[in-house]
Design an enzyme around this catalytic site. Structure first.
Site, PDB file in Angstrom:
ATOM      1  N   HIS A 158     -17.539  21.615  33.483  1.00  0.00           N
ATOM      2  CA  HIS A 158     -18.359  20.677  32.993  1.00  0.00           C
ATOM      3  C   HIS A 158     -19.659  20.196  33.724  1.00  0.00           C
ATOM      4  O   HIS A 158     -20.792  20.120  33.160  1.00  0.00           O
ATOM      5  CB  HIS A 158     -17.592  19.438  33.220  1.00  0.00           C
ATOM      6  CG  HIS A 158     -16.050  19.444  32.068  1.00  0.00           C
ATOM      7  ND1 HIS A 158     -14.823  19.276  32.790  1.00  0.00           N
ATOM      8  CD2 HIS A 158     -15.757  19.814  30.914  1.00  0.00           C
ATOM      9  CE1 HIS A 158     -13.954  19.263  31.775  1.00  0.00           C
ATOM     10  NE2 HIS A 158     -14.499  19.502  30.644  1.00  0.00           N
TER      11      HIS A 158
ATOM     12  N   LYS B  13      -3.919  11.029  22.869  1.00  0.00           N
ATOM     13  CA  LYS B  13      -3.835  12.011  24.104  1.00  0.00           C
ATOM     14  C   LYS B  13      -3.277  11.156  25.423  1.00  0.00           C
ATOM     15  O   LYS B  13      -3.689  10.157  25.325  1.00  0.00           O
ATOM     16  CB  LYS B  13      -4.957  12.786  24.683  1.00  0.00           C
ATOM     17  CG  LYS B  13      -5.660  13.872  23.699  1.00  0.00           C
ATOM     18  CD  LYS B  13      -6.631  14.552  24.480  1.00  0.00           C
ATOM     19  CE  LYS B  13      -7.159  15.557  23.497  1.00  0.00           C
ATOM     20  NZ  LYS B  13      -8.218  16.321  23.840  1.00  0.00           N
TER      21      LYS B  13
ATOM     22  N   SER C 261      -9.544  21.935  31.803  1.00  0.00           N
ATOM     23  CA  SER C 261      -8.782  20.622  32.375  1.00  0.00           C
ATOM     24  C   SER C 261      -7.058  20.862  32.466  1.00  0.00           C
ATOM     25  O   SER C 261      -6.605  20.575  33.378  1.00  0.00           O
ATOM     26  CB  SER C 261      -9.335  19.523  31.810  1.00  0.00           C
ATOM     27  OG  SER C 261     -10.848  19.241  32.068  1.00  0.00           O
TER      28      SER C 261
HETATM   29  O1  PNS Z   1     -13.031  17.042  26.359  1.00  0.00           O
HETATM   30  P1  PNS Z   1     -12.278  17.062  24.721  1.00  0.00           P
HETATM   31  O2  PNS Z   1     -11.017  16.624  24.717  1.00  0.00           O
HETATM   32  O3  PNS Z   1     -12.434  18.483  24.197  1.00  0.00           O
HETATM   33  O4  PNS Z   1     -13.323  16.156  23.796  1.00  0.00           O
HETATM   34  C1  PNS Z   1     -13.014  15.934  22.723  1.00  0.00           C
HETATM   35  C2  PNS Z   1     -13.869  14.469  22.347  1.00  0.00           C
HETATM   36  C3  PNS Z   1     -13.509  13.234  23.268  1.00  0.00           C
HETATM   37  C4  PNS Z   1     -15.349  14.895  22.447  1.00  0.00           C
HETATM   38  C5  PNS Z   1     -13.418  14.176  20.766  1.00  0.00           C
HETATM   39  O5  PNS Z   1     -12.139  14.116  20.762  1.00  0.00           O
HETATM   40  C6  PNS Z   1     -14.149  12.950  20.402  1.00  0.00           C
HETATM   41  O6  PNS Z   1     -15.376  12.851  20.101  1.00  0.00           O
HETATM   42  N1  PNS Z   1     -13.526  11.961  20.130  1.00  0.00           N
HETATM   43  C7  PNS Z   1     -13.833  10.483  19.733  1.00  0.00           C
HETATM   44  C8  PNS Z   1     -13.133  10.126  18.313  1.00  0.00           C
HETATM   45  C9  PNS Z   1     -13.986  11.154  17.368  1.00  0.00           C
HETATM   46  O7  PNS Z   1     -15.160  10.585  17.223  1.00  0.00           O
HETATM   47  N2  PNS Z   1     -13.528  11.753  16.481  1.00  0.00           N
HETATM   48  C10 PNS Z   1     -14.143  12.359  15.468  1.00  0.00           C
HETATM   49  C11 PNS Z   1     -14.666  13.749  15.882  1.00  0.00           C
HETATM   50  S1  PNS Z   1     -14.046  14.984  14.692  1.00  0.00           S
END
Ligand code: PNS
Length: 172
Positions: A18, A42, A129
């Site tokens: 990251h 999560k 992670s």
């Molecule tokens: O590090 P990660 O878990 O792959 O990150 C995923 C993340 C946090 C970027 C994604 O789950 C997200 O944007 N969550 C916020 C909710 C949202 O906007 N969901 C719609 C996207 S399809």
């Protein structure tokens, strides 16, 4: 006007993979907002506040990195900033489908925003992670894959011994 990008993620915990993306994004953008997702579905090891504090400590000397957290839709959060770009790291083809769906959904929710993918540094292709947590929990070494601060926080979480000189507080 500053070119700003948002780098969202769970960062549970942040890894050198990251950090490498943040550093390379700063070659393209004036400012990068590292946005820690609250992500109620999560069950993270570190709370949103713990993750935010760790990242803030790691970038404390870089004024071009802003560390924040958000709840709800990413596109709504990004729209409140002056960023037009979402950055995501891609490790391997296995990441692609999920990322493609997410970027497409985000684009359909807000056509003013775009997602920029950056290939993960080859040294960190295998770092996630999830695997970091698994290895650390079982007492394996994660040095070189995550910053020392993260390695110490993982040991604290898993109640593993920490060398005395590195027992420092959350706000360090
Ligand atoms: O590090 P990660 O878990 O792959 O990150 C995923 C993340 C946090 C970027 C994604 O789950 C997200 O944007 N969550 C916020 C909710 C949202 O906007 N969901 C719609 C996207 S399809």
């Amino acid at each position: 006007m500053d070119k700003v990008a948002v780098y969202p993620g769970s960062f549970d915990p942040i890894t050198y993979g990251h950090i490498d993306i943040v550093e390379r994004a700063l070659e393209i953008f004036d400012k990068v907002i590292v946005a820690v997702a609250h992500n109620a579905e999560k069950r993270p090891l570190f709370s949103t506040e713990e993750r935010r504090k760790i990242i803030k400590a790691l970038f404390k000397d870089n004024r071009n990195v802003i560390v924040d957290s958000f709840k709800g839709l990413l596109v709504d959060y990004v729209a409140k900033t002056n960023a037009k770009v979402i950055i995501r790291g891609l490790r391997a083809t296995s990441d692609f489908e999920y990322e493609f769906h997410m970027a497409s959904m985000n684009r359909s929710l807000n056509t003013h925003l775009d997602t920029l993918f950056m290939m993960t540094n080859k040294d960190y292709f295998f770092v996630s992670s999830r695997t970091i947590k698994e290895v650390a929990k079982l007492g394996g070494g994660v040095e070189g894959l995550v910053p020392d601060l993260v390695s110490r926080r993982l040991k604290e979480k898993f109640k593993l011994p920490i060398p005395k000189k590195s027992q420092i507080g959350w706000d360090d």
